[in-house]
Design an enzyme around this catalytic site. Structure first.
Site, PDB file in Angstrom:
ATOM      1  CB  CYS A  79      -7.904  33.030  44.515  1.00 61.55           C
ATOM      2  SG  CYS A  79      -7.577  33.605  46.173  1.00 61.55           S
ATOM      3  CG  HIS A 167     -12.557  31.617  45.931  1.00 61.45           C
ATOM      4  ND1 HIS A 167     -12.239  30.421  45.341  1.00 61.45           N
ATOM      5  CD2 HIS A 167     -11.439  32.028  46.554  1.00 61.45           C
ATOM      6  CE1 HIS A 167     -10.983  30.122  45.603  1.00 61.45           C
ATOM      7  NE2 HIS A 167     -10.471  31.077  46.345  1.00 61.45           N
ATOM      8  CD  GLU A 169     -14.778  29.815  42.755  1.00 61.36           C
ATOM      9  OE1 GLU A 169     -14.745  30.960  42.279  1.00 61.36           O
ATOM     10  OE2 GLU A 169     -14.028  29.441  43.666  1.00 61.36           O
TER      11      GLU A 169
HETATM   12  N1  GLN Z   1      -3.215  31.635  49.562  1.00 57.16           N
HETATM   13  C1  GLN Z   1      -3.251  30.978  48.292  1.00 57.16           C
HETATM   14  C2  GLN Z   1      -1.924  31.112  47.540  1.00 57.16           C
HETATM   15  O1  GLN Z   1      -1.075  31.800  47.935  1.00 57.16           O
HETATM   16  C3  GLN Z   1      -4.375  31.503  47.432  1.00 57.16           C
HETATM   17  C4  GLN Z   1      -5.703  31.233  48.104  1.00 57.16           C
HETATM   18  C5  GLN Z   1      -6.843  30.933  47.179  1.00 57.16           C
HETATM   19  O2  GLN Z   1      -6.669  30.573  46.022  1.00 57.16           O
HETATM   20  N2  GLN Z   1      -8.027  31.045  47.709  1.00 57.16           N
HETATM   21  O3  GLN Z   1      -1.742  30.513  46.554  1.00 57.16           O
END
Ligand code: GLN
Length: 184
Positions: A79, A167, A169
């Site tokens: 992410c 995610h 984990e």
């Molecule tokens: N919205 C976050 C970003 O732009 C990422 C979200 C996440 O890691 N779950 O960095």
């Protein structure tokens, strides 16, 4: 025993540490450049990519992280970690848009299929995820997902980098952590 570093500047690094230790590996928090010296693999967690970027600059981690990646050791960004690898460290040749789902449906749980990783679909969470708009050079797509009516990659592999927009984990027996630790 393999030591897995977890970039611990911001985000859900504790959840990744737990998942790694449950599989019998040693997890080590990485906060400073010297913490990168004795680790075999590195996980860059989800969180807020702008904050991770700012803290990485502040703690002089950008150069050492790039060097770590060039050394060929395995790295997995989830992410915000994926965004950081692509836009900040410029090590993952993809075009990515942050917070791409808009405000209405920006976090949800679903199942995805990734035959190289697991023989059955597994549960993942999308939490204000980025969207991979384009993959370049030799980026391999391990899984994609249909958001509305557009399909986008959600798990990719490039050289020694694994990157996922979701995610996983939080599930003790999620197959991605296992794949990264044992096969990547
Ligand atoms: N919205 C976050 C970003 O732009 C990422 C979200 C996440 O890691 N779950 O960095």
């Amino acid at each position: 025993m393999k030591v897995v570093g977890i970039l611990a500047l911001q985000g859900d690094f504790l959840e990744h540490s737990d998942a790694v230790e449950k599989l019998g590996f040693k997890a080590k928090e990485v906060k400073l450049p010297q913490d990168l010296e004795h680790i075999d693999k590195l996980i860059i967690p989800g969180g807020e990519s702008t904050t991770i970027g700012l803290l990485a600059e502040k703690y002089k981690l950008v150069g050492p992280l790039k060097k770590f990646i060039s050394s060929g050791r395995s790295v997995w960004g989830t992410c915000a970690g994926l965004i950081f690898l692509a836009n900040h460290l410029e090590k993952l040749p993809i075009e990515v848009r942050r917070n791409a789902l808009g405000s209405q449906k920006n976090s949800f749980e679903t199942y995805i299929s990734a035959p190289d990783i697991s023989d059955k679909p597994f549960r993942v969470l999308f939490i204000r995820p980025p969207r991979i708009l384009k993959t370049r050079r030799k980026v391999e797509v391990l899984a994609d997902y249909k958001f509305g009516n557009a399909v986008s990659p959600v798990a990719v592999k490039y050289k020694n980098i694994l990157a996922t927009t979701f995610h996983s984990e939080l599930d003790a027996d999620n197959p991605i952590t296992k794949y990264f630790l044992l096969k990547f």
